[in-house]
Scaffold this active site. Structure first.
Site, PDB file in Angstrom:
ATOM      1  NE  ARG A 108      -4.373  -1.268   1.568  1.00  0.00           N
ATOM      2  CZ  ARG A 108      -5.287  -1.712   2.410  1.00  0.00           C
ATOM      3  NH1 ARG A 108      -5.251  -1.357   3.661  1.00  0.00           N
ATOM      4  NH2 ARG A 108      -6.266  -2.486   1.990  1.00  0.00           N
TER       5      ARG A 108
ATOM      6  CE  LYS B 198     -19.099 -20.341   5.759  1.00  0.00           C
ATOM      7  NZ  LYS B 198     -19.480 -19.802   7.063  1.00  0.00           N
TER       8      LYS B 198
ATOM      9  N   GLY C  71      -9.727  -9.942  -0.823  1.00  0.00           N
ATOM     10  CA  GLY C  71      -9.415 -10.984   0.148  1.00  0.00           C
ATOM     11  C   GLY C  71      -8.209 -11.826  -0.219  1.00  0.00           C
TER      12      GLY C  71
ATOM     13  N   GLY D 135     -12.480  -4.702   0.508  1.00  0.00           N
ATOM     14  CA  GLY D 135     -13.908  -4.363   0.538  1.00  0.00           C
ATOM     15  C   GLY D 135     -14.332  -3.488  -0.627  1.00  0.00           C
TER      16      GLY D 135
HETATM   17  P1  AMP Z   1     -12.903 -16.156   0.333  1.00  0.00           P
HETATM   18  O1  AMP Z   1     -12.321 -15.347   1.459  1.00  0.00           O
HETATM   19  O2  AMP Z   1     -14.387 -16.266   0.371  1.00  0.00           O
HETATM   20  O3  AMP Z   1     -12.370 -15.751  -1.016  1.00  0.00           O
HETATM   21  O4  AMP Z   1     -12.450 -17.646   0.601  1.00  0.00           O
HETATM   22  C1  AMP Z   1     -11.120 -18.061   0.549  1.00  0.00           C
HETATM   23  C2  AMP Z   1     -11.022 -19.337   1.306  1.00  0.00           C
HETATM   24  O5  AMP Z   1     -11.826 -20.333   0.703  1.00  0.00           O
HETATM   25  C3  AMP Z   1      -9.628 -19.895   1.336  1.00  0.00           C
HETATM   26  O6  AMP Z   1      -9.172 -19.866   2.665  1.00  0.00           O
HETATM   27  C4  AMP Z   1      -9.779 -21.335   0.842  1.00  0.00           C
HETATM   28  O7  AMP Z   1      -9.064 -22.270   1.610  1.00  0.00           O
HETATM   29  C5  AMP Z   1     -11.263 -21.560   1.017  1.00  0.00           C
HETATM   30  N1  AMP Z   1     -11.742 -22.615   0.109  1.00  0.00           N
HETATM   31  C6  AMP Z   1     -11.667 -22.647  -1.215  1.00  0.00           C
HETATM   32  N2  AMP Z   1     -12.177 -23.803  -1.695  1.00  0.00           N
HETATM   33  C7  AMP Z   1     -12.565 -24.539  -0.647  1.00  0.00           C
HETATM   34  C8  AMP Z   1     -13.174 -25.810  -0.498  1.00  0.00           C
HETATM   35  N3  AMP Z   1     -13.464 -26.563  -1.555  1.00  0.00           N
HETATM   36  N4  AMP Z   1     -13.452 -26.247   0.745  1.00  0.00           N
HETATM   37  C9  AMP Z   1     -13.148 -25.474   1.815  1.00  0.00           C
HETATM   38  N5  AMP Z   1     -12.578 -24.246   1.741  1.00  0.00           N
HETATM   39  C10 AMP Z   1     -12.293 -23.778   0.531  1.00  0.00           C
END
Ligand code: AMP
Length: 397
Positions: free
Chosen positions: A37, A198, A355, A378
């Site tokens: 940054r 998720k 993220g 964000g």
């Molecule tokens: P996000 O912050 O929503 O972009 O999620 C990133 C996180 O999703 C990372 O820590 C990954 O380890 C997790 N992730 C990705 N694919 C999977 C999966 N199939 N099962 C569990 N966690 C996952």
């Protein structure tokens, strides 16, 4: 896109320039753990100083509760800024009032002054007009180079920008131009990759992208909810059962807008969520009850690569699998490398952010190959969700 004025159209000579930056950089034991940054704002600071402006830096730091809180003092950034900018940096103990006014009165053209944390005043996060007016009194011009805080309607990002002639700094400009290229007015076909854990955290994102892109490639844990919506048994994979109906509706809506949703056709399965857990590849309809999906399989990688080969633009948020755990980073790495190579060959515009995406792409070694990687978590996501960003709106020319 909001039309904004760039630094090219300003006369900074002998002017007091309030420059909003994001100095909320990650620190460990008083030391900076990631300087990205600071590196990115350095060119705007030196350009304004070289053009004879008096550079007055405004930033928040940490999460003080609207009052002085020495643990969140920006004074620790003075030496760090000196190192990155290679020039003296003065500091004022407050961002409004007599301390700030005296420090500014002592400035000469080209000087750089850092003001204390804006969040030491409750008016900052409330976008209080009286606090914004106090800030505005300190400057002749306002520049915002903190895209990562542009989704906040705060006094130093939005309120003060409406009280002074306002400009986008070089990093803000680069970010806005990259975003415009990616989703505002993109070369088509456009693909979006949305991965990560998720669906629930990315509903708005998926909804907006389904209206804008030609291919919506869904990966990571969230793909499991979509696979369940299509009737596949996902064993003990991460899956949000309460959102299966929502996923089904999204698939139908995407069909109606001619956006093709792309899901894994094969997956990498393990019985434990840990690095080097014994794994096997199987089709999506062959997941056993005690197995979990931790990455997409090689046939899915080939399919995603085929689609990217047809596209001219890619926006990417979220990994394809549990990329922190080897070998479940393989799908993310393979697609990232191909996207990087297509970018280098001038065939694909690639914009990524949000993220874990930045660390996933850096881990794949393509951090420098993409057209643009946004470090704004964000703000990048809200922009991908199609929301307007108050800090950008306030720069409207
Ligand atoms: P996000 O912050 O929503 O972009 O999620 C990133 C996180 O999703 C990372 O820590 C990954 O380890 C997790 N992730 C990705 N694919 C999977 C999966 N199939 N099962 C569990 N966690 C996952």
């Amino acid at each position: 896109m909001t039309k904004f004025r760039s630094l090219d159209s300003a006369d900074f000579s002998n002017k007091r320039v309030l420059l909003r930056v994001d100095l909320n950089a990650p620190m460990e034991n008083g030391k900076l753990s990631d300087g990205t940054r600071i590196e990115r704002i350095a060119p705007t600071i030196t350009e304004i100083a070289d053009k004879g402006g008096k550079v007055i830096l405004l930033s928040h730091f940490g999460r003080p509760k609207g009052g002085r809180d020495e643990e969140n003092s920006l004074v620790v950034l003075v030496d760090i800024l000196k190192q990155y900018i290679g020039r003296p940096i003065a500091f004022a103990n407050d961002c409004i009032g007599p301390d700030a006014e005296a420090a500014i009165a002592a400035m000469k053209p080209g000087d750089i002054l850092l003001l204390e944390n804006t969040r030491f005043h409750a008016g900052e996060e409330k976008n209080d007009p009286a606090f914004a007016a106090e800030l505005a009194k300190l400057g002749d011009l306002y520049v915002n180079d903190g895209f990562s805080v542009a989704h906040r309607a705060h006094a130093s990002t939005a309120g003060v920008a409406r009280l002074l002639p306002a400009y986008a700094g070089r990093t803000m400009q680069a970010e806005l131009e990259a975003l415009e290229k990616a989703l505002g007015n993109p070369a088509r076909p456009v693909a979006a990759i949305v991965g990560g854990a998720k669906v629930s955290t990315k509903l708005d994102l998926l909804g907006n992208l389904a209206r804008k892109v030609d291919f919506l490639i869904i990966g990571g844990g969230m793909a499991n909810t979509f696979l369940a919506a299509l009737g596949h048994d996902v064993g003990k994979s991460l899956c949000e059962k309460s959102l299966v109906d929502v996923a089904r509706t999204m698939i139908a809506q995407a069909k109606a807008t001619k956006c093709q949703i792309v899901l894994p056709v094969d997956v990498v399965l393990a019985k434990e969520f840990k690095a080097h857990a014994p794994a096997r590849v199987a089709n999506v309809d062959a997941v056993a009850a005690d197995e979990m999906i931790l990455d997409m399989g090689p046939c899915s990688v080939v399919e995603v690569e085929r689609i990217l080969g047809m596209c001219k633009t890619l926006v990417w948020n979220g990994p394809f699998g549990a990329f922190e755990l080897q070998p479940f980073d393989a799908g993310t790495n393979a697609v990232a490398k191909l996207a990087g190579a297509l970018t280098d060959a001038g065939k694909l515009v690639t914009v990524a952010g949000g993220g874990d995406t930045v660390s996933a792409l850096n881990q794949a070694g393509v951090g420098d190959n993409f057209t643009y990687i946004s470090t704004a978590g964000g703000a990048f996501l809200e922009w991908m969700e199609g929301k307007s960003l108050p800090g950008v709106e306030a720069l409207g020319a």
